[in-house]
Structures are given as structure tokens and as C-alpha cells.
Design a protein around this motif. Structure first.
Motif, PDB file in Angstrom:
ATOM      1  N   GLU A 223       0.814  -1.231   0.000  1.00  0.00           N
ATOM      2  CA  GLU A 223       0.000   0.000   0.000  1.00  0.00           C
ATOM      3  C   GLU A 223       0.841   1.272   0.000  1.00  0.00           C
ATOM      4  O   GLU A 223       0.399   2.314  -0.467  1.00  0.00           O
ATOM      5  CB  GLU A 223      -0.910   0.010   1.242  1.00  0.00           C
ATOM      6  N   ARG A 358     -14.638  -1.171  -6.108  1.00  0.00           N
ATOM      7  CA  ARG A 358     -13.288  -1.477  -5.577  1.00  0.00           C
ATOM      8  C   ARG A 358     -12.656  -0.235  -4.978  1.00  0.00           C
ATOM      9  O   ARG A 358     -12.026  -0.284  -3.922  1.00  0.00           O
ATOM     10  CB  ARG A 358     -12.392  -2.056  -6.673  1.00  0.00           C
ATOM     11  N   GLU A 361     -14.161   0.443  -1.619  1.00  0.00           N
ATOM     12  CA  GLU A 361     -13.669  -0.474  -0.578  1.00  0.00           C
ATOM     13  C   GLU A 361     -12.289  -0.043  -0.072  1.00  0.00           C
ATOM     14  O   GLU A 361     -12.019  -0.077   1.129  1.00  0.00           O
ATOM     15  CB  GLU A 361     -13.628  -1.912  -1.128  1.00  0.00           C
ATOM     16  N   THR A 362     -11.437   0.400  -0.989  1.00  0.00           N
ATOM     17  CA  THR A 362     -10.100   0.859  -0.562  1.00  0.00           C
ATOM     18  C   THR A 362     -10.221   2.122   0.289  1.00  0.00           C
ATOM     19  O   THR A 362      -9.581   2.252   1.337  1.00  0.00           O
ATOM     20  CB  THR A 362      -9.205   1.143  -1.796  1.00  0.00           C
ATOM     21  N   MET A 364     -12.704   3.060   2.015  1.00  0.00           N
ATOM     22  CA  MET A 364     -13.346   2.691   3.294  1.00  0.00           C
ATOM     23  C   MET A 364     -12.289   2.327   4.338  1.00  0.00           C
ATOM     24  O   MET A 364     -12.436   2.648   5.515  1.00  0.00           O
ATOM     25  CB  MET A 364     -14.255   1.470   3.042  1.00  0.00           C
ATOM     26  N   SER A 365     -11.205   1.679   3.898  1.00  0.00           N
ATOM     27  CA  SER A 365     -10.196   1.250   4.873  1.00  0.00           C
ATOM     28  C   SER A 365      -9.393   2.440   5.414  1.00  0.00           C
ATOM     29  O   SER A 365      -8.587   2.276   6.327  1.00  0.00           O
ATOM     30  CB  SER A 365      -9.275   0.184   4.269  1.00  0.00           C
ATOM     31  N   HIS A 366      -9.600   3.619   4.838  1.00  0.00           N
ATOM     32  CA  HIS A 366      -8.927   4.828   5.355  1.00  0.00           C
ATOM     33  C   HIS A 366      -9.948   5.850   5.844  1.00  0.00           C
ATOM     34  O   HIS A 366      -9.632   7.025   5.973  1.00  0.00           O
ATOM     35  CB  HIS A 366      -8.063   5.461   4.254  1.00  0.00           C
ATOM     36  N   LYS A 367     -11.159   5.361   6.126  1.00  0.00           N
ATOM     37  CA  LYS A 367     -12.278   6.258   6.448  1.00  0.00           C
ATOM     38  C   LYS A 367     -11.944   7.213   7.607  1.00  0.00           C
ATOM     39  O   LYS A 367     -12.305   8.390   7.580  1.00  0.00           O
ATOM     40  CB  LYS A 367     -13.489   5.392   6.827  1.00  0.00           C
ATOM     41  N   ASP A 368     -11.217   6.687   8.599  1.00  0.00           N
ATOM     42  CA  ASP A 368     -10.923   7.513   9.780  1.00  0.00           C
ATOM     43  C   ASP A 368     -10.030   8.701   9.451  1.00  0.00           C
ATOM     44  O   ASP A 368      -9.894   9.623  10.247  1.00  0.00           O
ATOM     45  CB  ASP A 368     -10.282   6.649  10.883  1.00  0.00           C
ATOM     46  N   ARG A 369      -9.411   8.703   8.266  1.00  0.00           N
ATOM     47  CA  ARG A 369      -8.511   9.811   7.892  1.00  0.00           C
ATOM     48  C   ARG A 369      -9.251  10.927   7.139  1.00  0.00           C
ATOM     49  O   ARG A 369      -8.677  11.967   6.846  1.00  0.00           O
ATOM     50  CB  ARG A 369      -7.392   9.287   6.978  1.00  0.00           C
TER      51      ARG A 369
END
Ligand code: USQ
Length: 383
Positions: A223, A358, A361-362, A364-369
């Protein structure tokens, strides 16, 4: 080939450097981190942090076993640029090294001056670096579809045949850009055409539309090799912004009526187009122009597509028209030709629902930022 990637820290620059290095070309990645600096100054940091170029080159070597040389310096400095070309004498120069944001260029006098001096200064210095040290090399220069504006006739691929009083000649297609940033690209094209005509340079000018995407083949392994992904109003392009807004639960920011139509392309196709252009050089004394996009959409159509993709992953995406901070036509004719790259063999990656899902989804994995204060437009075209 020995390839200089100018602006290698950018959204397109780093994936391009990896793409060519992975194929075994000798790649020299050049940048002065201007975009990182402007992003900090304007609170426009990307969704996730990306390592600097030296660290990314080390990571790339560890993952792929191939080297990328890094040169950090300012191409707007004539001497530094000249030394760079003297040292490396490239076969191909991919020139992305410009302040790339239309809103930033319209923010005020300081930003306008910087955009003018930087963008034109770098192009001028690169031209002279080539004339002095590698006059037969091929310059692949990133222009923009925004150079043409939104004329009420079909947009041709760079050139147009004009008939006047019984005589005819081919001219550069008329250009009338809608921001100072886009105007610097028009001026670049004129500068290139001058040096091609009089000095025999070999140039491909790519009129690129807004790019979207996060995935490239070389970044799959790690990543930290992904491109810097902006969703703010200054550096974020509209599709990337809408996808982040969908995740953040912010209504999609359609500017005005949303009928603004542009030609879009996937980041993977930027790499494919630059690859095709580089492997099929323009002739000496030729300014070859390609319109670099694969599909045309209005902003409203994009919002519909993001809405539908969001639904598939359980998001209730809202869409809201807000006053347009820009001066642009919101309802207009748009029909741009783009056959040159297809003729060279481009196989487009279209904006399917799967592609958008897609990306969601990617992200989403950084949503907290996600920082919502970066989403609404902060720059108005006041002129
Ligand atoms: N837009 C919205 N809502 C938003 C953001 C943008 O409606 O939240 C609209 C804009 O008003 C515009 C369209 O979407 O009509 C495209 O905007 P953009 O921000 O994606 O693209 P732009 O500012 O034109 O610039 C981007 C890149 C630039 C490149 C250009 C290609 O940042 O470097 O040159 O795309 S083109 O648009 O074809 O000129």
C-alpha cells in the motif's frame, strides 16, 4: 530507454516511474516536493500519507527488484535543470512537473504568479535542457483537455484545418481555457510548437481529462507504493472526491447544474497512454497531440454512477447541487475526438460499477482519515 520522469512525486508521476522501471527501463524520478508543500499550506493533505521518493524507491526495489534513481531539485531553476539533462541525457522525458490545480491557480495573486512562473519556467527550462544535451530525445508532455475549454463545435485532436477565402491550412485547434492553471498549459503548447517548428524538437502533447483511480499493477504488493490520493477541493479530481464524499456521508458536491461534461480516464490508462506515446515516438520536428481520455460524462452522470456503486456496498449516497465556485458553462455541447491513442493500441479500462466499488472499498479502509473540512469548495473564481 533512459526515461526522466519530471514531477515523479505526483499522483501520476510515481505510478509512471514504477510502470517504466518494472518493464526494465532506466528511470530517473525528479521532483522538488512542491505539491506536498502546497498541500500543507492549504490544508489539502491526501487521504493517506505516502513516503518520500527515496523511501518509495527503496520499497519498490524491495518488492520488485528494480531500481529507480531519485533526483530532488527545482526544474524551474535553469542551471539545476541544465545540469540534470547534462548528467542523464535521457531518451524520453515525461513532463508532469507543473502546479496541477485549477482552484489553486485561482486562489489569489501569489498563487497565480507561482503557477505562471513555475509551469512556464519549467517547460522552458526542459526544452533548453533537451536542446543542449539530448536534441533527439522525445518529450512526452502532459497537457489538459481543459486547454480547449467547452467550444460549441466538435473538439479535434489538437489540430484543425481552416479554410479561409479559398485557401486552407492546418492550425492548432483554438484554445480558450477556464482557469489560469489550464491557461499555462495552453501557453506551454504554444511554446512547444515554436521550438518544434524552429528547432526540430520531437514532442507528444497529451491533452488529458480528469483522472480517477487508486490501483496500479506495481502498487498491489504494498500500500505504501500507492499514489497520493487527494479528495480536497484543491487537488482532488471530481470522481475521487465523490467517492470519498460517499464514504464520509457528505452529499456529493455537484457544482451548479451539473451538466459540465469532460472526458475521463482511469489512472491505469494514463500509464498505458504515456507508455504507448513513449514507445512510439513523435518524429523530429513533429508536435503530435493526443486527446487522452476514454469516456465522456457530465457531473450529474458521475454522481448517478457513484450513487449506484454506493448502493451496492450499502451506502445511501445523497447528491446536492451547490453554487458553482467556478466560472464555467454548466450546460453545453461537448464532443471531443480521441482516436489517436486507440490507433496506437490503447485498450481502455472503463468506469464500470465494479471499478467504483473497488475504489470505495479501498477508501473505506482509510475512512478515519477523512477530514470533512477539506471537502466543500474553499476557492472561488472571482475574476
Ligand atoms: N466538479 C464538481 N464538483 C466537485 C468538483 C468538481 O461539480 O466537487 C466539476 C467541476 O466544476 C468541473 C468538473 O467537475 O466542471 C471537473 O472538475 P475537476 O476538479 O475534476 O477537474 P479540473 O479542475 O478541470 O482539473 C483536473 C485536474 C487537472 C487536469 C484537468 C483535466 O486537476 O490537472 O488538467 O482535470 S480537464 O478537466 O479536462 O481540464
Amino acid at each position: 530507454m533512459r526515461i526522466l520522469i519530471l514531477g515523479a512525486d505526483g499522483y501520476l508521476g510515481w505510478p509512471t516511474a514504477m510502470h517504466f522501471a518494472a518493464q526494465g527501463h532506466e528511470v530517473i524520478a525528479v521532483d522538488n516536493y512542491l505539491r506536498r508543500l502546497i498541500a500543507q499550506q492549504t490544508s489539502s493533505e491526501p487521504l493517506f500519507e505516502t513516503p518520500n521518493l527515496d523511501d518509495r524507491a527503496k520499497l519498490f526495489k524491495a518488492e520488485h527488484g528494480k531500481s529507480i534513481d531519485v533526483e530532488i531539485g527545482d526544474l524551474a531553476d535553469l542551471r539545476w535543470c541544465d545540469n540534470l539533462f547534462a548528467k542523464h541525457k535521457p531518451d524520453v522525458v515525461v513532463h508532469y512537473a507543473e502546479q496541477p490545480s485549477a482552484p489553486y491557480s485561482m486562489r489569489g495573486l501569489d498563487e497565480a504568479e507561482m503557477t505562471m512562473k513555475n509551469n512556464l519556467g519549467v517547460t522552458f527550462n526542459v526544452i533548453w535542457g533537451m536542446l543542449n544535451h539530448c536534441p533527439d530525445a522525445h518529450l512526452v508532455k502532459l497537457g489538459t483537455m481543459g486547454e480547449y475549454g467547452t467550444p460549441n463545435i466538435d473538439i479535434e485532436e489538437g489540430w484543425i484545418d481552416v479554410e479561409h477565402k479559398g485557401r486552407s491550412q492546418k492550425f492548432l485547434y483554438p484554445r480558450q481555457a477556464g482557469s489560469l492553471y489550464h491557461t499555462t498549459k495552453v501557453l506551454d503548447t504554444d511554446l512547444l510548437w515554436f521550438y518544434v517548428r524552429l528547432y526540430g524538437l520531437r514532442v507528444t502533447d497529451l491533452m488529458q481529462g480528469p483522472v480517477y483511480g487508486l490501483e496500479t499493477a506495481e502498487a498491489e504488493a504494498n500500500e505504501c507504493l500507492m499514489p497520493n490520493f487527494h479528495y480536497d477541493d484543491i487537488f482532488g479530481t471530481v470522481v475521487n472526491r465523490f467517492l470519498v464524499q460517499a464514504i464520509a456521508g457528505v452529499p456529493l458536491t455537484v457544482y451548479g447544474k451539473g451538466g459540465q461534461t469532460r472526458g475521463y480516464l482511469n489512472l491505469k490508462d494514463t500509464l498505458n497512454c504515456v507508455d504507448l506515446a513513449s514507445n512510439n515516438a513523435a518524429d523530429k520536428g513533429e508536435l503530435r497531440i493526443f486527446n487522452q481520455f476514454t469516456e465522456q460524462f457530465s457531473v450529474n452522470e458521475l454522481a448517478d454512477r457513484v450513487h449506484a456503486a454506493g448502493k451496492r456496498v450499502g451506502l445511501d449516497v445523497k447528491v446536492k447541487s451547490i453554487p458553482n465556485p467556478r466560472k464555467e458553462l454548466e450546460d453545453h455541447y461537448y464532443n471531443a475526438k480521441s482516436t489517436g491513442l486507440l490507433e496506437l493500441g490503447l485498450k481502455p479500462n472503463f468506469m464500470t460499477e465494479d471499478v467504483l466499488v473497488r475504489m470505495l472499498e479501498t477508501i473505506m479502509s482509510h475512512k478515519d482519515r477523512i477530514d470533512e473540512s477539506k471537502i466543500l469548495p474553499r476557492v472561488k473564481w472571482n475574476g
